[in-house]
Write a protein that holds these residues in place. Structure first.
Motif, mmCIF file in Angstrom:
data_model
loop_
_atom_site.group_PDB
_atom_site.id
_atom_site.type_symbol
_atom_site.label_atom_id
_atom_site.label_comp_id
_atom_site.label_asym_id
_atom_site.label_seq_id
_atom_site.Cartn_x
_atom_site.Cartn_y
_atom_site.Cartn_z
ATOM 1 N N THR A 190 14.823 17.727 26.147
ATOM 2 C CA THR A 190 14.283 17.293 24.857
ATOM 3 C C THR A 190 12.767 17.384 24.837
ATOM 4 O O THR A 190 12.169 17.841 23.846
ATOM 5 N N LEU A 191 12.128 16.974 25.914
ATOM 6 C CA LEU A 191 10.667 17.038 25.971
ATOM 7 C C LEU A 191 10.182 18.485 25.936
ATOM 8 O O LEU A 191 9.157 18.789 25.302
ATOM 9 N N ARG A 192 10.903 19.380 26.581
ATOM 10 C CA ARG A 192 10.502 20.796 26.577
ATOM 11 C C ARG A 192 10.696 21.425 25.199
ATOM 12 O O ARG A 192 9.920 22.299 24.809
ATOM 13 N N VAL A 193 11.689 20.981 24.462
ATOM 14 C CA VAL A 193 11.829 21.438 23.080
ATOM 15 C C VAL A 193 10.604 21.010 22.266
ATOM 16 O O VAL A 193 10.123 21.753 21.408
ATOM 17 N N GLY A 194 10.087 19.809 22.553
ATOM 18 C CA GLY A 194 8.929 19.310 21.827
ATOM 19 C C GLY A 194 7.650 20.080 22.094
ATOM 20 O O GLY A 194 6.784 20.161 21.219
ATOM 21 N N PHE A 207 8.472 11.936 21.515
ATOM 22 C CA PHE A 207 8.607 10.482 21.609
ATOM 23 C C PHE A 207 10.061 10.060 21.842
ATOM 24 O O PHE A 207 10.317 9.045 22.495
ATOM 25 N N VAL A 208 11.016 10.837 21.334
ATOM 26 C CA VAL A 208 12.420 10.551 21.634
ATOM 27 C C VAL A 208 12.668 10.727 23.126
ATOM 28 O O VAL A 208 13.342 9.904 23.767
ATOM 29 N N ALA A 209 12.124 11.796 23.711
ATOM 30 C CA ALA A 209 12.314 12.046 25.142
ATOM 31 C C ALA A 209 11.696 10.933 25.981
ATOM 32 O O ALA A 209 12.331 10.411 26.911
ATOM 33 N N LEU A 210 10.467 10.543 25.665
ATOM 34 C CA LEU A 210 9.817 9.475 26.423
ATOM 35 C C LEU A 210 10.550 8.148 26.226
ATOM 36 O O LEU A 210 10.697 7.361 27.174
ATOM 37 N N GLY A 211 11.017 7.901 25.001
ATOM 38 C CA GLY A 211 11.757 6.671 24.738
ATOM 39 C C GLY A 211 13.080 6.625 25.488
ATOM 40 O O GLY A 211 13.460 5.584 26.030
ATOM 41 N N MET A 212 13.777 7.765 25.551
ATOM 42 C CA MET A 212 15.034 7.806 26.288
ATOM 43 C C MET A 212 14.807 7.626 27.783
ATOM 44 O O MET A 212 15.627 7.013 28.482
ATOM 45 N N ALA A 213 13.695 8.163 28.300
ATOM 46 C CA ALA A 213 13.375 7.975 29.721
ATOM 47 C C ALA A 213 13.157 6.497 30.032
ATOM 48 O O ALA A 213 13.626 5.987 31.059
ATOM 49 N N LEU A 214 12.461 5.808 29.135
ATOM 50 C CA LEU A 214 12.249 4.364 29.314
ATOM 51 C C LEU A 214 13.561 3.596 29.184
ATOM 52 O O LEU A 214 13.835 2.682 29.972
ATOM 53 N N LEU A 215 14.370 3.959 28.197
ATOM 54 C CA LEU A 215 15.648 3.273 27.981
ATOM 55 C C LEU A 215 16.572 3.446 29.177
ATOM 56 O O LEU A 215 17.167 2.474 29.667
ATOM 57 N N LEU A 216 16.690 4.669 29.672
ATOM 58 C CA LEU A 216 17.567 4.927 30.808
ATOM 59 C C LEU A 216 17.066 4.215 32.055
ATOM 60 O O LEU A 216 17.841 3.573 32.776
ATOM 61 N N GLY A 217 15.748 4.313 32.317
ATOM 62 C CA GLY A 217 15.195 3.657 33.493
ATOM 63 C C GLY A 217 15.348 2.152 33.443
ATOM 64 O O GLY A 217 15.678 1.509 34.452
ATOM 65 N N GLY A 254 -4.965 25.697 26.651
ATOM 66 C CA GLY A 254 -5.292 26.403 25.424
ATOM 67 C C GLY A 254 -4.102 26.586 24.505
ATOM 68 O O GLY A 254 -3.991 27.599 23.805
ATOM 69 N N VAL A 255 -3.203 25.623 24.498
ATOM 70 C CA VAL A 255 -2.008 25.707 23.657
ATOM 71 C C VAL A 255 -2.390 25.499 22.202
ATOM 72 O O VAL A 255 -2.982 24.481 21.838
ATOM 73 N N MET A 256 -2.057 26.478 21.363
ATOM 74 C CA MET A 256 -2.416 26.420 19.954
ATOM 75 C C MET A 256 -1.278 25.883 19.079
ATOM 76 O O MET A 256 -1.500 25.535 17.929
ATOM 77 N N VAL A 257 -0.073 25.838 19.619
ATOM 78 C CA VAL A 257 1.084 25.387 18.841
ATOM 79 C C VAL A 257 1.060 23.863 18.708
ATOM 80 O O VAL A 257 0.783 23.157 19.679
ATOM 81 N N VAL A 258 1.352 23.372 17.505
ATOM 82 C CA VAL A 258 1.418 21.934 17.282
ATOM 83 C C VAL A 258 2.711 21.403 17.899
ATOM 84 O O VAL A 258 3.798 21.886 17.571
ATOM 85 N N PRO A 259 2.638 20.446 18.803
ATOM 86 C CA PRO A 259 3.854 19.927 19.449
ATOM 87 C C PRO A 259 4.744 19.192 18.450
ATOM 88 O O PRO A 259 4.276 18.645 17.453
ATOM 89 N N ASN A 260 6.035 19.198 18.744
ATOM 90 C CA ASN A 260 7.024 18.514 17.911
ATOM 91 C C ASN A 260 7.061 17.049 18.341
ATOM 92 O O ASN A 260 7.792 16.673 19.260
ATOM 93 N N LEU A 261 6.278 16.224 17.678
ATOM 94 C CA LEU A 261 6.105 14.833 18.097
ATOM 95 C C LEU A 261 7.401 14.020 18.107
ATOM 96 O O LEU A 261 7.609 13.228 19.029
ATOM 97 N N PRO A 262 8.301 14.159 17.111
ATOM 98 C CA PRO A 262 9.553 13.385 17.182
ATOM 99 C C PRO A 262 10.331 13.650 18.470
ATOM 100 O O PRO A 262 10.835 12.715 19.098
ATOM 101 N N TYR A 263 10.439 14.917 18.874
ATOM 102 C CA TYR A 263 11.159 15.236 20.105
ATOM 103 C C TYR A 263 10.461 14.650 21.322
ATOM 104 O O TYR A 263 11.109 14.157 22.260
#
Length: 269
Positions: free
Chosen positions: A225-229, A155-165, A144-153
Motif C-alpha cells: 500500500t505504501l509503495r502504491v502511494g 497514511f492508510v499504510a502507516l495507520g495499518m502498520a500502527l494498528l497491526l503493531g 528529485g521525485v516530481m510526482v505528487v504522492p498519493n497521500l491517502p494510501y
C-alpha cells in the motif's frame, strides 16, 4: 435526598476523563524520558537510526543491482519497505513489554493497565509518524521525485502498520505474563518477518506458489500500500486492507479479553 446525591456524583463523572488524560500525559512524559533521555542524541536518534539502516541497504544492493525494482531511487524504494516494517516492529515490541516495565505503577489507584497501553501507543504514534514524514519528505527531495504522492494510501499504510503493531503488542503483553514460554516461541516466530515482508523486493516478482503463502503476511499488504502511494506505476492488485484490519482487530480482541479476565493475575504476578 436524591438531588443531593446526584449533585455530588455529577462532578466526579465529569472529572474522570480529565484525570485519565492527565495520567496518560504523565506516563507519556515518563516514557519519553526513559526512551530518549538516556541518549545524548535524544529524539534525533529516532531519525538517524533508520537513515543509517537505509544507507547500508542502498550501498549493499546498489552494488548487486543497477536500479531498484521501482522508481530510480534505491533509498526511496527501501524506505517504503523498511519504515512501515519499523513502525510495526517498534509498536509490537514496545507495547508487548508495557505492562512488565510499568507494573509498579499499576498499584497506584489512579493508574490502570489501559492508561499504560494508551500512553505508550500515543507516544509511539507521534514519534513514528513524525519521523516518517520527515524522512519521506527528505528522500523525495534528495531523489528529485516530481510526482505528487498519493497521500491517502500513504497514511492508510502507516495507520495499518500502527494498528497491526499495537494489536500484536497488546496480545503479547498479556500472553507474556500469562504464558511465560510464549515469549520464547514469539521470538522464533517473528525472526523471519524481516525477510518475508517484501522489504527488499516486490511481492509481484515472486513465483506464484510463494505469493500464495506470503499473501497471509499482513506486512506484505501494508508495504504494498505504501509503495502504491509513492510509485504511481505500481498497482498492487494483491493488496487487501480488509484482511489487515480484520486480523488486527482479532488480535486486539484477544489482548483485551486477556486484560479483562486476567488483569489481577497480571498485576500481582
Amino acid at each position: 435526598m436524591t438531588s443531593v446525591t446526584s449533585d455530588h456524583s455529577a462532578p466526579k463523572r465529569r472529572h474522570v476523563p480529565f484525570q485519565t488524560l492527565r495520567v496518560i500525559f504523565a506516563l507519556m512524559i515518563r516514557e519519553m524520558a526513559t526512551s530518549f533521555g538516556r541518549s545524548s542524541l535524544g529524539y534525533l536518534w529516532a531519525i538517524l537510526e533508520p537513515i543509517g539502516i537505509l544507507i547500508v541497504f542502498t550501498l549493499a544492493f546498489s552494488i548487486i543491482f543497477k536500479q531498484p525494482p521501482l522508481g530510480s531511487s534505491f533509498l526511496l524504494f527501501y524506505a517504503t519497505g523498511y519504515l512501515p516494517f519499523g513502525i510495526y516492529n517498534t509498536a509490537q515490541s514496545k507495547i508487548a513489554v508495557a505492562l512488565t516495565q510499568n507494573k509498579a505503577l499499576l498499584f497506584y489507584p489512579a493508574v490502570t493497565y489501559t492508561d499504560v497501553i494508551l500512553a505508550r501507543f500515543a507516544l509511539i504514534s507521534l514519534t513514528e509518524l513524525t519521523v516518517s514524514v520527515i524522512l519521506f519528505t527528505g528522500l523525495m527531495v534528495h531523489a528529485g521525485v516530481m510526482v505528487v504522492p498519493n497521500l491517502p494510501y500513504i497514511f492508510v499504510a502507516l495507520g495499518m502498520a500502527l494498528l497491526l503493531g499495537t494489536s500484536v503488542g497488546l496480545m503479547n503483553a498479556t500472553l507474556f505474563e500469562i504464558l511465560p514460554f510464549w515469549r520464547t516461541i514469539w521470538k522464533i516466530l517473528s525472526r523471519p518477518m524481516f525477510f518475508i515482508s517484501a522489504i527488499f523486493y516486490l511481492f509481484d516478482s515472486l513465483p506464484s506458489y510463494i505469493q500464495t503463502i506470503l499473501w497471509w503476511n499482513p506486512l506484505v499488504h501494508i508495504i504494498g500500500t505504501l509503495r502504491v502511494g509513492f510509485f504511481p506505476e505500481y498497482e498492487g492488485a494483491y493488496i487487501s486492507w480488509l484482511y489487515v484490519v480484520i486480523l488486527s482487530l482479532c488480535l486486539m480482541t484477544i489482548g483485551l479479553i486477556n486484560l479483562r479476565t486476567s488483569n489481577k493475575f497480571i498485576i500481582n504476578n
